[in-house]
Design a protein around this motif. Structure first.
Motif, PDB file in Angstrom:
ATOM      1  N   GLY A  61       0.814  -1.217   0.000  1.00 55.67           N
ATOM      2  CA  GLY A  61       0.000   0.000   0.000  1.00 55.67           C
ATOM      3  C   GLY A  61       0.838   1.253   0.000  1.00 55.67           C
ATOM      4  N   LEU A  62       0.249   2.328  -0.478  1.00 59.40           N
ATOM      5  CA  LEU A  62       0.942   3.606  -0.624  1.00 59.40           C
ATOM      6  C   LEU A  62       1.382   4.234   0.701  1.00 59.40           C
ATOM      7  CD1 LEU A  62       1.867   5.475  -2.886  1.00 59.40           C
ATOM      8  CD2 LEU A  62      -0.337   6.652  -2.757  1.00 59.40           C
ATOM      9  N   PRO A  63       0.564   4.184   1.783  1.00 65.08           N
ATOM     10  CA  PRO A  63       0.993   4.838   3.033  1.00 65.08           C
ATOM     11  C   PRO A  63       2.342   4.350   3.550  1.00 65.08           C
ATOM     12  CG  PRO A  63      -1.340   4.339   3.136  1.00 65.08           C
ATOM     13  CD  PRO A  63      -0.817   3.690   1.886  1.00 65.08           C
ATOM     14  N   ALA A  64       2.582   3.032   3.503  1.00 66.40           N
ATOM     15  CA  ALA A  64       3.865   2.504   3.988  1.00 66.40           C
ATOM     16  C   ALA A  64       5.012   3.008   3.135  1.00 66.40           C
ATOM     17  CB  ALA A  64       3.834   0.971   3.986  1.00 66.40           C
ATOM     18  N   GLU A  65       4.760   3.147   1.834  1.00 68.18           N
ATOM     19  CA  GLU A  65       5.809   3.645   0.948  1.00 68.18           C
ATOM     20  C   GLU A  65       6.064   5.137   1.187  1.00 68.18           C
ATOM     21  OE1 GLU A  65       7.170   3.601  -3.723  1.00 68.18           O
ATOM     22  OE2 GLU A  65       5.567   2.322  -3.023  1.00 68.18           O
ATOM     23  N   ILE A 113       9.542   6.899   2.245  1.00 70.43           N
ATOM     24  CA  ILE A 113      10.154   8.050   1.565  1.00 70.43           C
ATOM     25  C   ILE A 113      10.536   9.120   2.586  1.00 70.43           C
ATOM     26  CG2 ILE A 113       9.658   9.974  -0.011  1.00 70.43           C
ATOM     27  CD1 ILE A 113       7.925   7.949  -1.623  1.00 70.43           C
ATOM     28  N   GLN A 114       9.666   9.329   3.582  1.00 78.20           N
ATOM     29  CA  GLN A 114       9.904  10.373   4.583  1.00 78.20           C
ATOM     30  C   GLN A 114      10.977   9.987   5.594  1.00 78.20           C
ATOM     31  OE1 GLN A 114       5.975  10.814   6.222  1.00 78.20           O
ATOM     32  NE2 GLN A 114       5.123  11.518   4.278  1.00 78.20           N
ATOM     33  N   THR A 115      11.029   8.695   5.964  1.00 75.90           N
ATOM     34  CA  THR A 115      11.895   8.282   7.077  1.00 75.90           C
ATOM     35  C   THR A 115      13.060   7.386   6.669  1.00 75.90           C
ATOM     36  OG1 THR A 115      10.598   6.302   7.535  1.00 75.90           O
ATOM     37  CG2 THR A 115       9.890   8.355   8.594  1.00 75.90           C
ATOM     38  N   GLY A 116      12.947   6.756   5.499  1.00 78.90           N
ATOM     39  CA  GLY A 116      13.978   5.805   5.085  1.00 78.90           C
ATOM     40  C   GLY A 116      13.740   4.406   5.611  1.00 78.90           C
ATOM     41  N   GLN A 117      12.703   4.225   6.451  1.00 77.97           N
ATOM     42  CA  GLN A 117      12.415   2.893   6.982  1.00 77.97           C
ATOM     43  C   GLN A 117      11.760   2.034   5.912  1.00 77.97           C
ATOM     44  OE1 GLN A 117      11.110   2.049  11.098  1.00 77.97           O
ATOM     45  NE2 GLN A 117       9.158   1.432  10.194  1.00 77.97           N
ATOM     46  N   HIS A 118      12.258   0.819   5.726  1.00 74.53           N
ATOM     47  CA  HIS A 118      11.730  -0.076   4.704  1.00 74.53           C
ATOM     48  C   HIS A 118      10.238  -0.321   4.939  1.00 74.53           C
ATOM     49  CE1 HIS A 118      11.218  -3.496   2.048  1.00 74.53           C
ATOM     50  NE2 HIS A 118      12.462  -3.332   1.596  1.00 74.53           N
ATOM     51  N   PRO A 119       9.418  -0.284   3.877  1.00 75.22           N
ATOM     52  CA  PRO A 119       7.977  -0.505   4.041  1.00 75.22           C
ATOM     53  C   PRO A 119       7.643  -1.837   4.705  1.00 75.22           C
ATOM     54  CG  PRO A 119       8.449   0.296   1.828  1.00 75.22           C
ATOM     55  CD  PRO A 119       9.768   0.023   2.470  1.00 75.22           C
ATOM     56  N   ALA A 120       8.515  -2.835   4.520  1.00 73.32           N
ATOM     57  CA  ALA A 120       8.245  -4.144   5.119  1.00 73.32           C
ATOM     58  C   ALA A 120       8.258  -4.056   6.651  1.00 73.32           C
ATOM     59  CB  ALA A 120       9.275  -5.163   4.648  1.00 73.32           C
ATOM     60  N   ILE A 121       9.135  -3.213   7.183  1.00 74.70           N
ATOM     61  CA  ILE A 121       9.219  -3.064   8.644  1.00 74.70           C
ATOM     62  C   ILE A 121       7.958  -2.379   9.162  1.00 74.70           C
ATOM     63  CG2 ILE A 121      10.498  -1.956  10.530  1.00 74.70           C
ATOM     64  CD1 ILE A 121      13.023  -2.221   8.750  1.00 74.70           C
ATOM     65  N   THR A 122       7.585  -1.292   8.512  1.00 74.11           N
ATOM     66  CA  THR A 122       6.368  -0.561   8.902  1.00 74.11           C
ATOM     67  C   THR A 122       5.157  -1.470   8.815  1.00 74.11           C
ATOM     68  OG1 THR A 122       7.368   1.422   7.934  1.00 74.11           O
ATOM     69  CG2 THR A 122       5.005   1.512   8.434  1.00 74.11           C
ATOM     70  N   THR A 123       5.073  -2.220   7.729  1.00 67.80           N
ATOM     71  CA  THR A 123       3.932  -3.107   7.515  1.00 67.80           C
ATOM     72  C   THR A 123       3.861  -4.184   8.587  1.00 67.80           C
ATOM     73  OG1 THR A 123       4.026  -2.704   5.126  1.00 67.80           O
ATOM     74  CG2 THR A 123       2.852  -4.677   5.854  1.00 67.80           C
TER      75      THR A 123
END
Length: 976
Positions: free
Chosen positions: A83-87, A91-101
Motif C-alpha cells: 500500500g501507498l501509506p507505507a511507501e 520516503i519520509q523516514t527511510g524505513q523499509h515498508p516491510a518493517i512498517t507493515t
C-alpha cells in the motif's frame, strides 16, 4: 451481586481457542461447507477504530451460528499489505515498508484477537509476503500466456493461437485483440521476424504492454487511477496530475465484459451494487461510422448507438487527448485550440463526466464529410468526449442529445431535427419515433432505420454494426516501489516472461524509495535488476503491480495458504468453492469486486478452479460515523494596558464555558447573573495571569467551538483533569460549569483523527469487554445502514451482560443452576428468542436479535429462572454474539468442551402455542373487566365464566344482559 470479571474471562477463552485450534478449518466432505469472508484490511499505522470491526463482527456471528448448525466453517483473515501509506512513510523516514507493515500487522492482529473473532489464524495471508505474491506473479504469467477465443467464449493458451497462425494465419481466428491488428496468412506469419511475431501476439495476450493515456503525478512519481484524482490533483497529497501517454501494462478485462454482465444474474448482491457494475461495464449496441476529413487522407471513426440520427449530425467532437485533434488544427485556429487542449486534457475523466454545467470546446478549423449525404461538418474538440470510450470521437446530433444540444446552443451551431416530435423544451431523444429529414431512411421508425443505415455502412465499406463497452482495459502497473514485481524482462524492447521455476521474483533492496534522477521508477535504483538467460543479460520490468493485484484472488489462497507447489490444491478449491457470505464496503463495487470476478473467470477457464463467480452472497455494511464532542472557549475581547501603554504584552486566559452557557451566548439570552459569573471568572483568571496590566475591560462575550477528544468525555460530560493533560496549552484551563459539571456539545460527523472522534476498540474493551463491544455494534442498527457511534448507550448493553451472568448465580456470587423442569412461561421466553434469532440470521438482522436477547433475559429474571433446561440453551443462543461469557457459562454448567462443539437449540412451536387468553369484557361499550380463560372453552363456557365473575357482577348490578356477544380468543361483549 455476582461479579462478572469480563477481563479475566475474555483473556482465558481467547487463549483457549488459540491453544485448542477451535476454529481450524480443513476439508471435510462429510460436512456441508460454509465460507464466510470479510474484505481484508490494509494495515494502516493508526490501527483499528470502532468502525472497522462492524462487518467483521457480523461475519463472525454468522460463522459461529453456522458452526452450531453443523457446517464446516472457513472464516479466515489476512492483510492487503502492499500500500501507498507505507511507501510514503518510507520516503519520509527511510524505513523499509516491510518493517512498517510488519509493525502495523502486529498491532492489527492484537486488536482483532482482543475482539474474540473465530478466525482460523493458520490461514492468514499477506499480499506482500513473497510466498503469496509468488502466485500473484504466476497468475500474471498465465494471463500473459493466454488469449480470449470468442468462438470458445473462454481464455485459451497462446500456444494454440500460434499453432493456428502457423496453419491459417489470423483470417479465421475470432479472438479479442487490438483494433489495429493486421491481417496475415500462414505464409505471412512464417515470414515475420521473432520481434514482429511477439508484437502481434501482444495484441492478443490477456495482459499486454501498450501506450496508454494515464493520470501521471510527477510529485508521487506514479500513475494514478481515476479514483485517485480530483479536480486535476492527487487525492493523496494534493499534487498536480497531468494526462499523458505512457507505456503501461494492461489487463484485457474487456474480453470478459459480457460474462461479467451475465454473471450478475447468478449472485445474491444488492441491486444498487449490480447496477453500478452494469453501468461501469456499459454495454452499448450500435454502429461504427467512418467520416472522411475534408482535404485529407485521414478518417475519423465514431461509435454511435443512434445511427438512425445520422442525418442530424451538425458537428463532430473529439476528445482533448486525441492525437488526431492536434493534427487537424488549422493555423488560424491553432493558438486557441491548443491552449484549450492543454487545459482540458488534464481534467480527470470522472470530473469531466460529472461536470455537466461547464460547456467548453474549441473549433479545429477542419471539416469532415457525412458519408450519408456528403455534407461538410465542423470538427471540434470538447472535453465531454472521453478518449477511452468508443473511439474518442462523437457525432453530435444536437436536436436529440442534451449535451450536444447545450454545446450547439453555446457555440451557435446548427440544430437539425430528424425525429418527429416537439422541441419546445430543447433536445429530445425520440426513441422509437418517426425519422424525418433523413434521405433514404425518412419515414421509417427507429429499429428499421438503424438496420437500413447499418446495411448501407457495411455495403459501402464505411462502417459496421458493433457492440461497444464503456469499460476500459485495466491499467496494471504503478511506478512505485512497494508492490509485486512483474516477472518480465525485456529483449529487443519486447517483454518476455522469466522462467516459472524462478518465482517468486523478490522485490529488491533500493537506496531510496523515490524515482531515479532520470524519472525511472524506484526499482531503477536496484543493483543488478536484470535477468540472465543463455542469450545474455536483460533488464527486468521496473514498474510494480497495482494495489488490486493481490486482492483479486486472495479468497482462493485462504483455502490452501501454505502450498508452495500450486496456488491452491484443486480438491480444496472444489470443496470450499465460492464465498458463501462476503461482507465489505460498497466503495469497492467497480474496483476490487470487478477485478476479482474477472480473475476468477479466467482461473475457471484455466481449469484450476470450479467456480466462475467468487462471491455468492454479499452484504455491504454501512459506515459507523463518529460522534464528535465540542468545548467552547471564551473569546477574550477586551481593551487594556500596562504602565500607561495599550500595547502591553498579555497572556490570554483559557476559559471554557459549559454547553448551556454557550447556547445562551449564541442566542443572546444570558441572564444578568450568568453574565456576572462569566465576567467574574474572566477577571479572576486574567488578573492572575497579567498582574502587569493596569486596566482592562471585557467588551463582549463570545465563544469559539473546539473539537475535544471523545475518549475523555463520558455521556457528554468532560473529564476536567484529563482535558488539562490532553494538550500542553490546556494545562491551566479554567471552566464555567453547570451544577459542577462541564457539558459538551455533540455532532455526528465522519470518524476522523482531525475531529478527535476516533474511538479505539481497545479502550472500549478495557472498560466494558469485547462481548459488550460486539453486542453494542450490532445493536446500533441494521448492518447496511450508516449510523453514529454513541457511547452513551453502551452502558445498557454492559448491564444486559451482567444481568445474563446473574441468571446463573446467586446474589452472593455462587454459581447456582437447578435441574428442576422449567415452567411453560420459561420455555416460552426461551423459544421466542430462538425463533427470532433463526429468522434474523436468515435476513442478517443482527440488531433485532440483540433486542430479543434482552427481552428474554428480562423475562427470565422476573421469573427468577435458574433452570438448566433454559439457561443451557440460552448460553448457546447468545454465544455467536457474546462468545466469551457464553463459553464461561457453558464451562460452569459442567461441559469440558467448547460451546462451539454443541448444536444450536431446536425451536419448538408448541412452547409458543397459547393455552389461555385474557379476554377483555366490554359492558355497554366500556371495558370493565379482564378474564384469563382457557382457549379450549366453548362459547357457553366462556359466557358462564364471564357472568360468574365478581367484577362483571358488580357492573351488571344484578341485571341479566340483554345481549351477549362472544368472539373466542378475542372479546366478550355484554349489553345491559
Amino acid at each position: 451481586m455476582a461479579e462478572y470479571s469480563f477481563r479475566e474471562i475474555e483473556k482465558k477463552w481467547q487463549a483457549y481457542w488459540e491453544n485448542q485450534g477451535t476454529f481450524l478449518a480443513e476439508v471435510n466432505p462429510e460436512k456441508p461447507k460454509f465460507y464466510t469472508l470479510d474484505m481484508f484490511p490494509y494495515p494502516s499505522g493508526a490501527g483499528l477504530h470502532v468502525g472497522h470491526p462492524l462487518g467483521y463482527i457480523a461475519s463472525d456471528i454468522v460463522a459461529r451460528f453456522k458452526k452450531l448448525k453443523g457446517f464446516n466453517v472457513l472464516h479466515p483473515m489476512g492483510y492487503d499489505s502492499f500500500g501507498l501509506p507505507a511507501e510514503q512513510y518510507a520516503i519520509q523516514t527511510g524505513q523499509h515498508p516491510a518493517i512498517t507493515t510488519e509493525e502495523n500487522i502486529t498491532r492489527y492482529t492484537e486488536q482483532l484477537k482482543n475482539i474474540g473473532f473465530a478466525f482460523d489464524w493458520t490461514k492468514e495471508v499477506r499480499t506482500s509476503d513473497p510466498s503469496y505474491y509468488k502466485w500473484t506473479q504466476w497468475i500474471f504469467m498465465q494471463l500473459f500466456n493466454s488469449y480470449y477465443d470468442q468462438e470458445a467464449d473462454k481464455a485459451l493458451s497462446i500456444d494454440s493461437l500460434i499453432s493456428r497462425f502457423e496453419k491459417e494465419g489470423n483470417s479465421g481466428v475470432k479472438a479479442v485483440c487490438d483494433e489495429d491488428t493486421q491481417a496475415f496468412n500462414a505464409t505471412g506469419w512464417k515470414a515475420f521476424t521473432e520481434k514482429e511475431k511477439q508484437e502481434i501476439l501482444l495484441k492478443y495476450r490477456l495482459t499486454f504492454l501498450a501506450e496508454t493515456s494515464v493520470n501521471w503525478c510527477a510529485a508521487l512519481g506514479t500513475v494514478l487511477s481515476n479514483d485517485e484524482v480530483k479536480d486535476g490533483f492527487s487525492e493523496r497529497g494534493g499534487h498536480p496530475v497531468e494526462r499523458k501517454k505512457m507505456m503501461q501494462w494492461s489487463m484485457r478485462i474487456t474480453a470478459y465484459a459480457d460474462r461479467l454482465l451475465q454473471g450478475l444474474e447468478k449472485v445474491d448482491w444488492s441491486e444498487p451494487i449490480k447496477e453500478m457494475q452494469r453501468n461501469w461495464i456499459g454495454k452499448s449496441i450500435g454502429a461504427e461510422v467512418v467520416f472522411e476529413v475534408k482535404g485529407s487522407d485521414k478518417t475519423i471513426k465514431v461509435f454511435t448507438t443512434r445511427v438512425d440520427t445520422i442525418y442530424g449530425v451538425t458537428y463532430l467532437a473529439l476528445a482533448p487527448e486525441s492525437e488526431l485533434a492536434a493534427e487537424l488544427i488549422t493555423e488560424d485556429q491553432r493558438a486557441k485550440a491548443e491552449a484549450y487542449i492543454e487545459v482540458a486534457k488534464n481534467r480527470s475523466e470522472r470530473e469531466r463526466m460529472s461536470d455537466v454545467k461547464t460547456i467548453s470546446g474549441a473549433f479545429t478549423g477542419a471539416y469532415a464529410i457525412n458519408p450519408f449525404n456528403g455534407e461538410e461538418i465542423q470538427i471540434w474538440v470538447a472535453d465531454y468526449v472521453l478518449a477511452g470510450y468508443g473511439t474518442g470521437a462523437v457525432m453530435a446530433v444536437p436536436a436529440h442529445d442534451e449535451r450536444d444540444y447545450n454545446f450547439a446552443k453555446h457555440f451557435n451551431l446548427e440544430i437539425r431535427q430528424v425525429i418527429d416530435g416537439s422541441m419546445e423544451n430543447g433536445s429530445f431523444p425520440g426513441k422509437g419515433g418517426l425519422i424525418i429529414n433523413s434521405g433514404m431512411i425518412s419515414g421509417m421508425y427507429m429499429k428499421e432505420a438503424m438496420l437500413k443505415a447499418i446495411e448501407f455502412l457495411e455495403e459501402k465499406g464505411i462502417g459496421k454494426g458493433k457492440i461497444q463497452y464503456r469499460m476500459r482495459d485495466a491499467i496494471f502497473t504503478r511506478q512505485r516501489y512497494w508492490g509485486e514485481p512483474l516477472p518480465v524482462y525485456f529483449k529487443d524492447g519486447l517483454p518476455y516472461l522469466i522462467d516459472e521455476k524462478e518465482l517468486p521474483l523478490i522485490l529488491p533492496e533500493v537506496d531510496k524509495y523515490l524515482p531515479t534522477e532520470d524519472g525511472e521508477p524506484p526499482l531503477g535504483r536496484a543493483k543488478d535488476w536484470t535477468y540472465k538467460t543463455s542469450e545474455g543479460e536483460f533488464p527486468l520490468e521496473k514498474s510494480t503491480m497495482p494495489g488490486w493485484a493481490g486482492s483479486s484472488w486472495y479468497f482462493f489462497r485462504y483455502m490452501d495458504p501454505k502450498n508452495d507447489a500450486e496456488f491452491a490444491a484443486k480438491d480444496k478449491t472444489d470443496y470450499w468453492g465460492a464465498v458463501d457470505l462476503y461482507i465489505g464496503g460498497s466503495e469497492h463495487a467497480t474496483g476490487h469486486l470487478l477485478y476479482s470476478r474477472f480473475w476468477t473467470k479466467f482461473l475457471f477457464d484455466l481449469g484450476v478452479v470450479s467456480i466462475d463467480e467468487p462471491f455468492q452472497k454479499m452484504i455491504n455494511q454501512g459506515m459507523i460515523q463518529g460522534r464528535s464532542n465540542f468545548v467552547y472557549r471564551l473569546k477574550p475581547f477586551y481593551i487594556g494596558g500596562g504602565s500607561g501603554k495599550t500595547d502591553a504584552i498579555t497572556i490570554l486566559p483559557m476559559i471554557f464555558v459549559s454547553k448551556n452557557y454557550h447556547e445562551k451566548i449564541e442566542n443572546g439570552s444570558l441572564s444578568l447573573d450568568e453574565k456576572e459569573i462569566i465576567e467574574s471568572k474572566f477577571k479572576t483568571v486574567f488578573e492572575k495571569l497579567n498582574p502587569h496590566i493596569d486596566y482592562w475591560e471585557l467588551q463582549k462575550i463570545e465563544t469559539s467551538e473546539m473539537h475535544v477528544d471523545v475518549n475523555i468525555v463520558h455521556n457528554d460530560q468532560l473529564n476536567l483533569d484529563k482535558f488539562k493533560t490532553w494538550r500542553p496549552d490546556l494545562a491551566n484551563a479554567e471552566f464555567v460549569l453547570e451544577d459542577g459539571k462541564y457539558h459538551c456539545g455533540a455532532e455526528v460527523e465522519k470518524m476522523s483523527k482531525s475531529k478527535y472522534n476516533v474511538v479505539n476498540p481497545d479502550d472500549i474493551i478495557e472498560r466494558y469487554g469485547a462481548d459488550t463491544l460486539r453486542l453494542y455494534e450490532m445493536f446500533l442498527g441494521p448492518l447496511e445502514q450508516f449510523k453514529p457511534w454513541n457511547t452513551n448507550g453502551i452502558d445498557g448493553v454492559f448491564k444486559f451482560l451482567r444481568k445474563l451472568w446473574n441468571l446463573y448465580h446467586t446474589p452472593a456470587g455462587d454459581f447456582a443452576v437447578s435441574d428442576t423442569e422449567p415452567s411453560k412461561e420459561e420455555f416460552k421466553g426461551l423459544h421466542k428468542a430462538i425463533k427470532k434469532m433463526e429468522e434474523d440470521m436468515t435476513h442478517f438482522s443482527f440488531n433485532t436479535s440483540v433486542s430479543s436477547f434482552m427481552i428474554c433475559v428480562n423475562e427470565l429474571s422476573s421469573l427468577k429462572c435458574n433452570k438448566r433446561g433454559i439457561l443451557e440453551p440460552l448460553a448457546v443462543l447468545v454465544s455467536p454474539y457474546a462468545p466469551h461469557i457464553a463459553e464461561e457459562l457453558w464451562s460452569l454448567l459442567g461441559h469440558s468442551e467448547s460451546i462451539t462443539k454443541t448444536g444450536f437449540p431446536e425451536f419448538k412451536e408448541e412452547y409458543l402455542v397459547e393455552s389461555n387468553f385474557e379476554y377483555p369484557v366490554m359492558i355497554n361499550g366500556k371495558m370493565r373487566a379482564k378474564l384469563n380463560l382457557s382457549l379450549s372453552l366453548s362459547v357457553p363456557e366462556i359466557e358462564k365464566a364471564a357472568l360468574e365473575d365478581s367484577h362483571v357482577q358488580k357492573w351488571l348490578e344484578g341485571k341479566a344482559p340483554k345481549k351477549v356477544i362472544i368472539v373466542p380468543g378475542k372479546i366478550v361483549n355484554l349489553v345491559v
